[in-house]
Design an enzyme around this catalytic site. Structure first.
Site, short mmCIF file in Angstrom:
data_model
loop_
_atom_site.label_atom_id
_atom_site.label_comp_id
_atom_site.label_asym_id
_atom_site.label_seq_id
_atom_site.Cartn_x
_atom_site.Cartn_y
_atom_site.Cartn_z
CD GLU A 58 -7.16 7.28 -16.23
OE1 GLU A 58 -7.46 7.48 -16.94
OE2 GLU A 58 -7.70 6.48 -15.23
CG HIS A 95 0.87 -2.80 3.24
ND1 HIS A 95 1.42 -3.80 4.21
CD2 HIS A 95 0.35 -2.88 1.98
CE1 HIS A 95 1.30 -5.18 3.30
NE2 HIS A 95 0.22 -4.89 2.09
CE LYS A 154 0.25 2.44 -9.98
NZ LYS A 154 0.92 1.88 -8.33
CE LYS A 172 -6.69 -8.81 2.68
NZ LYS A 172 -6.42 -9.94 1.84
CD GLU A 225 -9.35 -11.57 -0.77
OE1 GLU A 225 -9.47 -11.90 -1.14
OE2 GLU A 225 -8.50 -11.23 -0.18
#
Length: 811
Positions: free
Chosen positions: A29, A732, A31, A130, A643
């Site tokens: 929701e 991004h 998003k 990250k 990561e």
């Protein structure tokens, strides 16, 4: 201690709590609300209403699961975009290049904060990287000697008061002062050698103001997150210990404040436990999943009337397997017997896992019985807390269910496959490695090329995916529901691939991709074609901002699906079709073994290196099939290499060895003439530069636009000499970089990288972007590359003589 001038009872820390909960919504929701607002389809009031309703729904759900409504067990850990950004805004730490967005009092409103996160036409957003060893990305604060700090508590206070109006006493959450500064970078105006931690004395009074405002608003506890204390830092140990001591003795001494709860997720605090526990904070969280139990000497710090509550992070917040409740209860009882006042919590925020496994009705029921998503983990915490307080008989049923789930998992078919294990055990050192790079380069230059001729200097390409349009997603949904036949879907995908190939030819790109229209996700797509994996329907987790991923579940031994141990090719039909449409080379596109592990919920019953090698062998089969189909460039993406890097240096060599070896195992079976690419993004590359070199790819593309090519200094210092493609377009962010901006980035790159080894590409795949911005950005990228070539005065023939890698496709 009392938090007001009138003596009152000190609010006890709750016996059961979590350090955070998924904030994107069960059906994403948040998003949808964010993207509707950014697209101009809703108002700011509608966005804030949707966020508030989601926050309140979370509190109601947590109370249903057994947490207290009014005991501060509910963390107000909610962020519209990123928790580090929210702390930046709360501290008024506006980077100098965004100073014009602040009001007269130095505050940033919601729209201004989104500019920091997403950029605007004239400036790039904050760098993103990250969050420790997770797939979450945070926005990196920019701190300099003159960065202002001003308390901006309005949003934090509003959250507390709104919750109280609905009957909830919540615990506000901020990134703690030491971690905030350790996670920051020096801003552009900072002198050489400046360290943001130098500003600790300036930021602590602002934290104290925020605490006073929250105290006045009725908050009984505040959560300060200090995850940077479990990772090795480029700061001397004694200085770091002194920073911790200064920060928390100062805040604990504040006259007006709530009780202080400090969390230390993702590992062990080591020598920093003593200054933390002795600072005067009322509760201290320790991660017992990634970290170790306190020693007998360390437990002395938690004894006594004035000692901090030991909040035991006993339930894994980072993976989805059911806890060994009996084993965890053993640990909790041991801590309590040692004299500590113990509360039970999650090891990390639960925003790393999906909401509720009960919603996964398409999963095999046996597999589902092995799993615990966020809601189930809250139940485990409540069970452990009850067992600790009332004894094991009070939770005997839950302990038995957990034990039975573990027993069935150990013996289930597919968890262990003898043929897969035998193959992995028979791998020799000769299979992990290729000829020296110069030998491969000569072979690649000497091989005949396609009809389009040799590549120019500074060849242009993209990372792999092209925008996934609503039509592509709709067709995928229709074939799942049966509304479209598999044959019709196949035709649609082939037409979409042709459209993407023609677009790239029109734009003038040199090395093409097929666009990945057939892939829902770069990991899930492979998981759907590999034995040992399962996928979820609603298992979304936040990656950054409004971006969500649906990690697959790696539960058993891995091989390609199909007859025989090698199974059937996964990508060859699509990439082979793309290559048949053009004379230009088309890259084969695969996701690497480390990234498949990092972006899945991975089995926890064997070493990661063993699982990585199984995945690598399945990918090796795919690489060889692509080569046999005539594909001469094969990209195996490893964006998650950094990561999984352990947070302590002493643990890193073993990880780097098996992670690099798994990539090389996947890619080392091809001929010298076949060029292997890889891609890495959004990491502190300087920490793994030797591993990047060790991958031994012929060409490596990396994220570099947001950091403005900072990574190239590390690569240059390491003597990296193979092909490199530092990103010149930050995908991004929705902004379109100008041609001049791309030219400037290329100019910086050429200061560190020989032209003969430099490639020109975006930072990452284009799946999340729209076609309008994609076309505009790629036009600028191609034009900038051509201008740079002209400036270098290099022709294709001259490039060949200078040793530019010339890639072949057929013959």
């Amino acid at each position: 201690m009392s938090t007001t001038t009138t003596p009152t009872a000190v609010p006890a820390f709750p016996a059961a709590t979590i350090t955070g909960y998924p904030r994107i919504g069960r059906r994403r929701e948040l998003k949808k609300a964010l993207e509707a607002y950014w697209a101009g389809r809703s108002t700011r009031e509608e966005l804030e209403t949707a966020a508030a309703e989601l926050q309140l729904a979370t509190y109601r759900r947590l109370v249903e699961l057994g947490l207290g409504a009014q005991d501060s067990s509910l963390p107000a850990e909610f962020a519209l975009y990123d928790q580090v950004l929210d702390t930046t805004v709360a501290l008024g730490a506006v980077p100098s290049r965004f100073a014009d967005l602040a009001d007269a009092e130095g505050r940033l409103d919601l729209d201004a904060s989104f500019v920091l996160a997403r950029g605007d036409a004239g400036r790039a957003p904050l760098e993103m990287t990250k969050w420790f060893d997770t797939n979450y990305h945070y926005l990196v604060p920019e701190i300099g000697p003159r960065t202002p700090f001003r308390a901006t508590a309005e949003r934090l206070v509003a959250d507390v008061r709104r919750a109280a109006e609905h009957g909830f006493t919540v615990r506000p959450v901020l990134v703690g002062p030491v971690s905030f500064l350790l996670l920051a970078k020096a801003d552009d105006d900072a002198p050489a050698g400046f360290d943001p931690l130098q500003r600790l004395g300036d930021v602590l009074p602002v934290y104290a103001e925020l605490l006073a405002a929250l105290d006045a608003a009725g908050a009984e506890w505040v959560q300060l997150e200090e995850p940077a204390l479990v990772a090795d830092q480029p700061v001397p140990a004694d200085r770091l210990a002194e920073a911790v001591r200064e920060a928390y003795t100062t805040l604990a001494a504040a006259a007006e404040r709530p009780q202080l709860f400090v969390t230390t997720s993702y590992g062990s605090t080591g020598s920093l436990l003593r200054p933390l526990a002795g600072s005067g904070v009322e509760a201290l969280h320790l991660d017992l999943v990634k970290g170790a139990l306190p020693t007998a000497e360390e437990l002395e710090l938690f004894r006594g009337e004035d000692a901090a509550v030991l909040v035991a992070g006993a339930v894994d917040g980072h993976n989805i397997w059911r806890a060994d409740l009996a084993g965890r209860l053993d640990q909790l009882e041991e801590l309590a017997r040692a004299g500590a006042q113990v509360s039970v919590a999650s090891s990390t925020s639960l925003f790393h896992v999906p909401h509720d496994v009960a919603e996964e009705t398409q999963l095999d029921p046996v597999l589902r019985s092995w799993l615990a998503f966020a809601d189930q983990k809250v139940g485990e915490i409540v069970t452990l807390s009850r067992g600790l307080a009332a004894g094991r008989d009070a939770v005997a049923e839950q302990l038995a269910e957990a034990a039975e789930a573990r027993r069935t998992r150990e013996g289930a078919a597919g968890v262990r496959d003898a043929a897969v294990r035998e193959r992995a055990a028979s791998v020799t050192a000769a299979e992990i490695g290729r000829a020296p790079a110069e030998v491969r380069r000569a072979a690649q230059e000497g091989r005949s090329f396609t009809a389009s001729g040799p590549l120019p200097l500074l060849p242009t390409t993209t990372i792999g995916s092209f925008p996934q349009t609503p039509e592509v997603r709709a067709q995928r949904a229709k074939v799942r529901s049966g509304a479209v036949t598999p044959e019709a879907y196949d035709r649609f995908l082939r037409e979409e691939i042709e459209r993407v190939v023609r677009l790239q030819e029109e734009l003038g790109l040199d090395v093409l991709v097929h666009g990945e229209a057939e892939r829902n996700d770069m990991v899930q797509y492979f998981a759907e074609h590999l034995d040992g994996f399962a996928t979820t329907e609603h298992g979304w987790v936040q990656s950054y901002g409004s971006r969500c991923t649906r990690p697959s579940i790696l539960w058993g031994d891995v091989s390609r699906e199909g007859e025989g141990l090698r199974g059937e090719a996964i990508t060859v039909p699509w990439i082979g079709h793309a290559q048949s449409l053009t004379d230009k080379p088309v890259k084969g596109m695969l996701t690497g073994p480390v990234t498949i592990l990092a972006w899945s919920f991975v089995r926890d019953d064997q070493p990661l290196g063993e699982t990585a090698n199984q995945v690598a062998l399945a990918l090796r089969d795919e690489v060889l099939d692509l080569e046999a189909a005539g594909i001469g460039i094969i990209q195996v993406d490893e964006p998650a290499l950094r990561e999984l890097l352990p947070l302590r240096r002493e643990d890193q060599p073993a990880y780097l060895e098996w992670s690099v070896d798994s990539f090389r195992l996947a890619t080392s079976g091809v001929r010298d003439e076949t060029q292997i690419h890889t891609h890495l993004c959004y990491s502190e590359f300087g920490e793994v530069v030797d591993a990047i070199d060790g991958l031994d790819a012929d060409v490596t593309s990396i994220e570099a636009a947001r950091s403005r090519m900072e990574v190239l200094t590390d690569l240059e210092a390491a003597g990296f000499s193979r092909g490199i493609g530092p990103g010149v377009w930050d995908i991004h962010s929705p902004r379109v970089p100008s041609q001049e901006e791309v030219e400037q980035l290329l100019g910086r790159a050429l200061q560190h990288v020989p032209a003969r080894t430099l490639w020109v590409n975006p930072d990452c795949g284009l799946k999340t972007r729209g076609y309008e911005e994609t076309k505009a950005s790629l036009v600028h990228l191609v034009a900038a590359a051509r201008t740079a070539r002209e400036g270098l005065d290099g022709s294709a023939d001259g490039a060949r003589e200078a040793g530019v890698p010339l890639i072949v496709q057929h013959g």
